[in-house]
Design a protein around this motif. Structure first.
Motif, short mmCIF file in Angstrom:
data_model
loop_
_atom_site.label_atom_id
_atom_site.label_comp_id
_atom_site.label_asym_id
_atom_site.label_seq_id
_atom_site.Cartn_x
_atom_site.Cartn_y
_atom_site.Cartn_z
N ILE A 173 0.83 -1.20 0.00
CA ILE A 173 0.00 0.00 0.00
C ILE A 173 0.87 1.25 0.00
CG2 ILE A 173 -1.88 1.21 1.16
CD1 ILE A 173 -1.79 -1.82 2.72
N PHE A 174 0.59 2.13 -0.94
CA PHE A 174 1.21 3.45 -0.99
C PHE A 174 0.18 4.49 -0.56
CE2 PHE A 174 5.22 3.47 -3.76
CZ PHE A 174 5.50 2.15 -3.51
N PHE A 175 0.47 5.23 0.49
CA PHE A 175 -0.36 6.35 0.89
C PHE A 175 0.26 7.62 0.31
CE2 PHE A 175 -2.47 3.42 3.26
CZ PHE A 175 -3.19 3.86 4.35
N PHE A 176 -0.51 8.39 -0.43
CA PHE A 176 -0.02 9.62 -1.02
C PHE A 176 -0.72 10.82 -0.39
CE2 PHE A 176 1.72 6.99 -4.33
CZ PHE A 176 2.72 7.75 -4.92
N GLY A 177 0.06 11.82 0.06
CA GLY A 177 -0.56 13.07 0.49
C GLY A 177 -0.24 13.46 1.91
N ASP A 178 -1.25 13.99 2.59
CA ASP A 178 -1.10 14.50 3.94
C ASP A 178 -1.13 13.34 4.93
OD1 ASP A 178 -1.15 15.77 6.38
OD2 ASP A 178 -2.98 16.92 5.99
N PHE A 179 0.01 13.07 5.56
CA PHE A 179 0.13 11.98 6.51
C PHE A 179 -0.88 12.10 7.65
CE2 PHE A 179 1.96 10.30 10.43
CZ PHE A 179 2.32 9.03 10.07
N ASN A 180 -1.27 13.33 8.01
CA ASN A 180 -2.14 13.57 9.16
C ASN A 180 -3.62 13.59 8.82
OD1 ASN A 180 -0.12 13.97 11.34
ND2 ASN A 180 0.56 15.60 9.98
N SER A 181 -3.98 13.16 7.62
CA SER A 181 -5.38 13.04 7.25
C SER A 181 -6.10 12.13 8.24
CB SER A 181 -5.47 12.47 5.83
OG SER A 181 -6.68 11.80 5.61
N ASN A 182 -7.36 12.47 8.56
CA ASN A 182 -8.10 11.64 9.53
C ASN A 182 -8.27 10.20 9.05
OD1 ASN A 182 -9.92 12.29 7.51
ND2 ASN A 182 -11.41 13.27 8.85
N VAL A 183 -8.56 10.00 7.77
CA VAL A 183 -8.74 8.63 7.27
C VAL A 183 -7.40 7.90 7.18
CG1 VAL A 183 -8.62 9.12 4.78
CG2 VAL A 183 -10.00 7.21 5.61
N PHE A 184 -6.32 8.61 6.86
CA PHE A 184 -4.99 7.98 6.88
C PHE A 184 -4.66 7.49 8.28
CE2 PHE A 184 -2.50 9.76 2.99
CZ PHE A 184 -3.51 9.33 2.15
N ARG A 185 -4.94 8.33 9.27
CA ARG A 185 -4.64 7.97 10.65
C ARG A 185 -5.42 6.71 11.06
NH1 ARG A 185 -6.03 12.44 12.74
NH2 ARG A 185 -4.01 13.47 12.63
N SER A 186 -6.71 6.69 10.73
CA SER A 186 -7.53 5.52 11.06
C SER A 186 -7.07 4.27 10.31
CB SER A 186 -9.00 5.81 10.74
OG SER A 186 -9.57 6.67 11.69
N MET A 187 -6.74 4.44 9.02
CA MET A 187 -6.30 3.31 8.22
C MET A 187 -5.01 2.72 8.78
SD MET A 187 -8.24 2.42 5.65
CE MET A 187 -7.07 1.56 4.61
N ILE A 188 -4.07 3.56 9.15
CA ILE A 188 -2.79 3.09 9.67
C ILE A 188 -2.98 2.32 10.97
CG2 ILE A 188 -0.58 3.86 10.64
CD1 ILE A 188 -0.70 6.17 8.56
N ILE A 189 -3.86 2.82 11.83
CA ILE A 189 -4.13 2.12 13.11
C ILE A 189 -4.68 0.73 12.85
CG2 ILE A 189 -5.56 2.12 15.19
CD1 ILE A 189 -5.49 5.21 15.04
N ASN A 190 -5.67 0.62 11.97
CA ASN A 190 -6.30 -0.68 11.73
C ASN A 190 -5.42 -1.62 10.92
OD1 ASN A 190 -8.69 -0.36 13.19
ND2 ASN A 190 -9.66 0.76 11.54
N LEU A 191 -4.67 -1.09 9.97
CA LEU A 191 -3.76 -1.95 9.21
C LEU A 191 -2.66 -2.53 10.09
CD1 LEU A 191 -3.38 0.06 5.88
CD2 LEU A 191 -4.38 -2.21 6.14
N SER A 192 -2.28 -1.79 11.12
CA SER A 192 -1.24 -2.30 12.03
C SER A 192 -1.71 -3.54 12.79
CB SER A 192 -0.84 -1.21 13.02
OG SER A 192 -1.88 -0.94 13.95
N LYS A 193 -3.03 -3.75 12.86
CA LYS A 193 -3.58 -4.92 13.55
C LYS A 193 -3.67 -6.14 12.64
CE LYS A 193 -6.40 -1.54 15.95
NZ LYS A 193 -7.74 -0.96 16.04
N LEU A 194 -3.53 -5.91 11.34
CA LEU A 194 -3.62 -6.99 10.37
C LEU A 194 -2.22 -7.42 9.95
CD1 LEU A 194 -6.47 -5.51 8.15
CD2 LEU A 194 -6.69 -6.97 10.16
#
Length: 298
Positions: free
Chosen positions: A139-160
């Protein structure tokens, strides 16, 4: 959190087994409910897809609900009194708003169950669904690292398990404290330059402006080189592109035709937006099934 009469305010409260439980029920796509609770939707930040996805789920399960579309002036109103009033009138509140602090106060003083449909800090319903769509992918995340959806995605992906997460973002947006809190063993790659891989990758993208941001010129100058465009398509082997919809076609202040993603790329065959919308409906239905703490034959 164990789903039963607990708030869903951000993604930290969701355990790994709960993520898998939601996804397991969603995949079966068979639902029925004896839901008798009083439900309210507070749509402070207007939305087409998120709120209508929620309403679709309510209608499917024959759940009655109330929608409050007016914006409350929390600078003038007593938030505790507002919270207690909600608790008297409703059992569940689905809140789409601007402020995480407001959500926490309502959760503390209302006595009801609060579900965050979007706030300035997190977007849990979106991320719960999308994290399974890109599970086991590069997965490549492009853009603002502090986006609310980026933050949520990173938290949940870390559990998988079994994923590679690469964030392509300006260094000024890197949040080391946030990353250290989440990633203790799993690796994450941050870069200001595009990393070219031989394998196919999936891109996750989000809008550059949200939650009342207005410093357009400065942010565009920081992010313009991180746009998803034809050049990116040519140099990377892309499987699918995901986007926290909608994409803004034009910035009227700076007269730019495209911001975070070019329109021709957004509308190309690389997108997976239809599936994002459809699967989110089933995630919301799954949430109701599992939160009722009843035994259903699903």
């Amino acid at each position: 959190m164990n789903f039963y009469n607990y708030h869903l305010i951000n993604d930290f409260s969701i355990k790994k087994y709960e993520l898998f439980s939601l996804n397991e029920i969603k995949l079966k796509k068979k639902f029925f409910s004896f839901f008798k609770n009083k439900i309210c939707i507070i749509n402070e930040k207007q939305s087409l897809r998120t709120i209508n996805t929620l309403i679709n789920s309510f209608n499917y399960l024959n759940i009655k609900y109330t929608i409050i579309n007016n914006k409350h002036n929390f600078k003038k109103e007593n938030i505790k009194d507002f919270s207690k009033t909600l608790g008297i009138l409703y059992d569940y509140v689905f809140f789409r708003g601007y402020n995480d602090i407001i959500l926490k106060i309502i959760a503390k003083f209302s006595g009801l169950v609060l579900i965050n449909m979007l706030s300035n800090g997190y977007h849990p319903i979106q991320s719960i669904n999308d994290s399974f769509l890109i599970k086991n992918k590069i997965i490549f995340f492009f853009g603002d690292f502090n986006s609310n959806v980026f933050r949520s995605m990173i938290i949940n992906l870390s559990k998988l398990n079994n994923f590679l997460l690469i964030i392509i973002s300006p260094k000024i947006y890197w949040n080391y404290i946030f990353l250290k809190k989440i990633f203790t063993k799993k690796k994450i790659i941050l870069s200001e330059k595009i990393i070219i891989l031989k394998k196919k990758i999936n891109i996750y993208n989000d809008v550059w402006f949200s939650m009342g941001e207005n410093n357009f010129k400065k942010k565009i100058n920081n992010l313009i080189n991180f746009q998803i465009n034809k050049k990116i398509i040519k140099i990377l082997k892309i499987e699918k592109i995901y986007h926290c919809l909608p994409s803004y076609k034009k910035n009227f202040f700076l007269k730019l035709k495209n911001l975070e993603i070019e329109e021709n790329v957004f509308e190309s065959n690389f997108h997976n937006f239809d599936k994002q919308i459809i699967e989110k409906i089933f995630i919301i239905k799954s949430f109701f099934i599992i939160s009722e703490n009843n035994f259903f034959k699903i």
